[in-house]
Design an enzyme around this catalytic site. Structure first.
Site, PDB file in Angstrom:
ATOM      1  N   GLY A  37       0.820  -1.199   0.000  1.00 59.54           N
ATOM      2  CA  GLY A  37       0.000   0.000   0.000  1.00 59.54           C
ATOM      3  C   GLY A  37       0.859   1.255   0.000  1.00 59.54           C
ATOM      4  O   GLY A  37       2.046   1.231   0.349  1.00 59.54           O
ATOM      5  N   CYS A  38       0.251   2.373  -0.373  1.00 58.28           N
ATOM      6  CA  CYS A  38       0.999   3.631  -0.481  1.00 58.28           C
ATOM      7  C   CYS A  38       1.462   4.132   0.886  1.00 58.28           C
ATOM      8  O   CYS A  38       2.653   4.407   1.082  1.00 58.28           O
ATOM      9  CB  CYS A  38       0.151   4.686  -1.195  1.00 58.28           C
TER      10      CYS A  38
END
Length: 327
Positions: free
Chosen positions: A135-136
């Site tokens: 995920g970012c």
């Protein structure tokens, strides 16, 4: 006749990350894009939505069986969370040699999938064909914490702010520009998916408080780290510089990085290294573009490594500018 070595398809290409992937892959010397799947854009030319693409491909509506039947060398799943499994199962059944890179959270906790945060996990890559893209926020948190992970006295506390592109294109409060104007919107302040992801990957509890801001793209992540013993700022900064010395996409800088200088760039900036009195607490700031190093760029790193190419092929990175001192 194409000189590409590998064929590739994207499932879920309408979103912001899908567009970023098309831009990067269009410039990749060893990739031929053979299908781009999107229900909403079905039948429309890819070039009409992405000016960097000059081919004749049109968006298609492809169910899992149709995707598997394409028998592409690589399939990138850029779907919302909860939608990857039917495509994975279809490819497993019909075309198991296909390399799958999943950008959703669906496979990040699956031990049968390689977790692809190259700067921290490339040493564990042994040819896996199933790759989960981090995920970012999780990328920013792990890179900000990892060099000090074994010297922490308690759970890292991370305050994150993302541009509204991180909420995707499906309308919600978190990407409603009218609601975000002059605003900072907190959400999922405990047990956020990326909190669990980072805790699982680092093997320690992490506390994460995310917020959405009015800007379009870019994450700033402030990590508050308590230390087991006093350390100097110089020691900590050297620790980070040494840890990431061979990682061209990581910039270690002196001041706190600014999120407005990371947009549309492929790198991560880590800086600040601000010590509390007594030198047993340090605050570190990391910034990255959530659509690039937080998604598409990282997928390309993983793709390149899995295909035996240089990890940075077709990633046009350059060092970020260092923020000017505040007068």
């Amino acid at each position: 006749m194409s000189t590409a070595t590998f064929t590739l398809g994207i499932v879920g290409a309408r979103g912001y990350t899908g567009a970023a992937l098309i831009t990067l892959l269009t410039a990749h010397p060893a990739i031929e894009l053979i299908f781009v799947s999107s229900r909403e854009y079905h039948g429309q030319p890819v070039a009409a939505h992405n000016p960097t693409y000059c081919g004749d491909l049109r968006f298609e509506t492809l169910d899992p069986a149709a995707v598997a039947a394409k028998r592409a060398d690589v399939v990138i799943l850029a779907l919302p969370n909860g939608n990857a499994a039917p495509y994975v199962h279809a490819i497993d059944a019909t075309a198991p040699p296909t390399l799958i890179i999943d950008l959703s959270a669906d496979t990040r906790f699956d031990p049968d999938w390689y977790y692809g945060l190259p700067e921290l996990t490339r040493h564990t890559y042994t040819g896996q064909k199933r790759i989960s893209n981090p995920g970012c926020y999780a990328t920013a948190m792990q890179l900000a914490i990892a060099p000090l992970r074994d010297q922490l006295a308690g759970p890292p506390q991370c305050f994150g702010v993302s541009g509204y592109s991180g909420a995707g294109t499906t309308p919600s409060d978190k990407n409603n520009q009218a609601l975000l104007r002059d605003n900072l919107m907190p959400y999922a302040l405990t047990d956020h998916l990326h909190e669990r992801e980072v805790s699982a990957q680092l093997g320690i509890p992490v506390e994460f408080m995310p917020h959405v801001a009015p800007h379009f793209r870019g994450i700033t992540l402030t990590a508050n780290l308590w230390l087991q013993r006093p350390l100097t700022r110089e020691h900590i900064k050297t620790l980070y510089a040494t840890r990431y010395a061979n990682d061209p996409l990581i910039d270690i800088i002196d001041p706190p990085p600014w999120v407005n200088q990371i947009a549309a760039r492929h790198t991560v900036q880590i800086g600040a290294f601000t010590m509390a009195p007594g030198n047993k607490r340090v605050v570190i700031v990391a910034t990255l573009d959530n659509l690039l190093k937080g998604a598409a760029t990282q997928a390309l790193q993983n793709l390149n490594r899995a295909l035996g190419l240089d990890e940075l092929t077709a990633i046009p990175y350059q060092p970020n500018p260092v923020p000017s001192p505040i007068p």
